[in-house]
Each structure stands twice: as structure tokens, then as C-alpha cells.
Enzyme design. Sequence first.
Site, mmCIF file in Angstrom:
data_model
loop_
_atom_site.group_PDB
_atom_site.id
_atom_site.type_symbol
_atom_site.label_atom_id
_atom_site.label_comp_id
_atom_site.label_asym_id
_atom_site.label_seq_id
_atom_site.Cartn_x
_atom_site.Cartn_y
_atom_site.Cartn_z
ATOM 1 N N GLU A 254 0.882 -1.178 0.000
ATOM 2 C CA GLU A 254 0.000 0.000 0.000
ATOM 3 C C GLU A 254 0.910 1.215 0.000
ATOM 4 O OE1 GLU A 254 -3.054 -0.381 -0.439
ATOM 5 O OE2 GLU A 254 -3.462 -2.413 0.252
ATOM 6 N N CYS A 288 -1.916 8.937 2.653
ATOM 7 C CA CYS A 288 -1.786 8.624 1.223
ATOM 8 C C CYS A 288 -3.105 8.834 0.479
ATOM 9 C CB CYS A 288 -1.254 7.215 1.033
ATOM 10 S SG CYS A 288 -2.171 6.014 1.979
#
Length: 480
Positions: A254, A288
Amino acid sequence: MKAIKNQNLINQNSLFSKEIINNSNKISVTNPATDEIIGEIPYFDEQQIKKSLDTTVNNMDVWSSFLPKERQRILNSWYYKVIENIDDLAAIVTCEQGKTLQDAKAEIIYGANFILWFASEAIRINGDITNGIKPNQKIITLYEPVGPVAAITPWNFPNAMIARKLAPALAAGCSVILKPSELTPFSAFALVNLAIESGVPEGVINIVTGDPEKIGQVICADPRIRKLTFTGSTRVGRILYQRSAANFKKVSLELGGNAPMIVFDDINIDKVIDDIINAKIRNAGQACTSINRLFVHNSISKEFIDKLTAKFSNLKVGDGMDHKTDIGPLINQQAVSKIIYLLNDAVQHGGKIICGGNLIEQNKLFFSPTIVTGANLDSAIFHEEIFGPVINICVFHDDEELIKMANDCNYGLASYFYTNNHQRIWNLVKSLNYGMVGVNESLVSNEIGAFAGRKDSGIGIEGSKLGIYEFLNTKYILMS
Ligand code: ADP
């Protein structure tokens, strides 16, 4: 860390052997709001990392032999212990990471929801049986735990990223070696201490801290570790992916994002501004999935930018422990330098800083809420992660031009748009090349949805009914 009532939470005794605690060098951990040292953690040498790997591997069978319903019960108990300790866990996050206490509590609940979710998934790991290709043949598909797992986690969500990885790994029956960020390790100790209190046997989860590069190398080189789950930068994700190829580990990565937020002209401006600010101030923009590029329709841009600037520039930046604070400090000086570089570059490319743009106090980490408009689309701020309380606005005129601009980046994690036009909604859902799309929503991640990136945002899924498969191998049986 004086604010923490239950000091046992950050006890390292159950996690390392005494030998490691006594004989290792130490790493100091500081509070980014005050620059005070809040504690020390061991610096594992290579032998000690290998010993932790051995312990993780040796305890794989111990944990996988627990019945699914026992794993479910233990994970459920872990969830309730996390919720009972929410004030302390949030204070630990704020002390070591900087985000506001309110934000830290939201993080604890968000992470705990993954534990609760995967507790239920532990008892739903079902294979299937179908007829074969000849009479009387049966085809059986089983799922088995993938094997010992390595989890490497970042500093921006020091609690939730661990919960999000450990919950499915444990639900699937895997032991775990966990390397948290050395900037924020105490959340890891606290969560793992609570997991042990809930019934996860000692040695099933092993924390290592030290030199990230060395730990990454030793973990990736060990063929007994069958799965690597990582959250962090695209740069490090790429290194770990390459290293994991040596023994074909299963990997989930990720990585970074560059989320577009698109605002059309058929919306309630005040509501959208509140949603955007809410999403943007979360963790001071250090996420993010944070909005990196804000595209606003030309016909509402003046009113929208004026109102957004008035609200955003009024937010209070300070120590996350202070209840009046809206935005905490950045994590370190590199984060400050990165933002200053992006802003200077934006100005050189025609951008105008209409509020903020600087540190509130020199040599501290408090960055003022900042809005940039008019930067050229080639400027770095459109292509690199900002990771700070900065909103970068681009005014657009038509949908086709917009879709091209929104997809013009190497990342493919979250994207968002606001409109009430149904035709436009489905056109955008189809056109946006991102793993996650928020439609009239500015925060998308929860335990039920599949958190997944594409392109430079990585591979694999966290959460949802699909997340457990990242920690399982399939076995096919043909039987007559
Ligand atoms: P960020 O830029 O958000 O700090 P990083 O990718 O640097 O993201 O860090 C995420 C996690 O990866 C942290 O636990 C960090 O210590 C670890 N890490 C950093 N460099 C490496 C490396 N070369 N190998 C393995 N892990 C690393």
C-alpha cells in the site's frame, strides 16, 4: 508519555527477550510537537533480527492450530481491549506522531474496526466443492494460512496500519514479525501487548526495530517468511517488491497516492468545503488518501476559493495534546523541507500562495494551512505527494479536459468528486483510473470497503471480504 494512565501498555518485556533489551543499542523516540525524547527502543542487530524470525516461524504452527472460532474469540477480545484503552492509545499516538487527540481517537476506532471485522472473517474461511471433469470426480478448493508474515508499517497511522495488517494475518492463522516505524513504535508495543492480553500466545507476534534497510533485507531474504505486507512510500515498496522476488513471497504493497478531488458546479458549496477541510486536516494532510489536487469548476471557482481560504486559514496549528488544536505538527524536518520545495517549485511555475506557505515558528514543525492556485500542471505539486496541510487548486472548464488532468499521474489510490448529475457520476466512476472513488464523500477508507491501489500506489487489498485472501494459499484437490 506521562499522560498515559496504563503504563503497562508501553512495556517491552513481553515482546523482547531480556537478552535483547539488555544487550542492544537504543533508538530514542521524540515527540514532534515538543521535540522531547519520550522513550527508547532497541536497535536489533542482525543476529537478534534472525532470532525474531526464528521465533515467528516456530510459532506459526502454534497459532494456526487454534480453531477458527478460538481465533475469532481472541480477536474479538482484542477489539474490546483496544476500545477500553482508547484514551491511552490515542495519547500514545499523539505523543509520538503529533496528530490531534481527536484525530488519534478516530484512528484507534478505525483500526479497531478492522480487528472486529476480521474476527468474523476468521470463521468464514470457506473453500468449495464442485463436480470434476469425469463422472464421480470432485474438485475441492481449500484455503490454508499462507505461512509466517512480515508486516512493515509507517509512522502516519502508527496504530491503525498495524491493526489493519495484523487482524487479517491473525484471523487467517499466521504468525507475524512486525517492524513498525522507528519514529512511532510505542503504538505497536501497546497494540501487541493488548493482543497478548487477549490470548494471542507470546511469540506469535514479534516486534523488531532498528535499521529499516537491514531489517527489510534480512526479512526478504528469509524464504520461511511467505508473505510481506507493507504500507509506506513507493520508493521503499519498490525495493521490498524486488527483494521479495528472491523467494517469491506473496506481497501486498500500500504505497503513495496523489488523490484528485473534483468539485462540479451543481453542489452545495458550504457542505463541500467542510468535507474537504475535514479530510485535509486529518493527520495534518499526512495520509496517502489525502486530497493532493483540487479541481474546481470555473463557474463557481471565485466564491469557492474565497470561502475555502477564509475557513482554512483560520484553523489553529499546534500541539495535538491541546484541545483547541485543529492541525498538529509535521513528523520531521524532511517533511517541512519537502513542502517548501513543492511550494517554491509551484511559484516558479506560475502558482500563487494565497494563504500560509510557511512554518509558524522557525525550527519547529508547525506548518500553516496553505492554499496554492494557478500553478502550471507540469509543476511538481501536481505529481508528487504533498503530505502536509496544503491545498493545491486548479480551475477547470469542461469534463473531458478534467478527466485527462485527473488521471495524469503515476499513482492510482484514492480519488473523489462532488456532483449531483447521475450521468456525470457514472462517466467519472468509469473514467477515473484509481482503486477507490469517493462520490460526494471526502473520506473513503473503512473496514468494509476494499482498500486497493493501482499503478505506483501498489498491489493487494486491505479490508473488506477480500482482504483475508492476501493471507491465504489455495489448495486444490481432485478426488474420485
Ligand atoms: P515514509 O516516507 O512514509 O516514512 P517509508 O517507506 O520510508 O515511508 O517508511 C515506511 C516503513 O518502511 C517504515 O517502517 C520504515 O522504517 C520502513 N523502511 C524504510 N526504508 C526501508 C527499507 N529500505 N527496507 C525496509 N523497510 C524500510
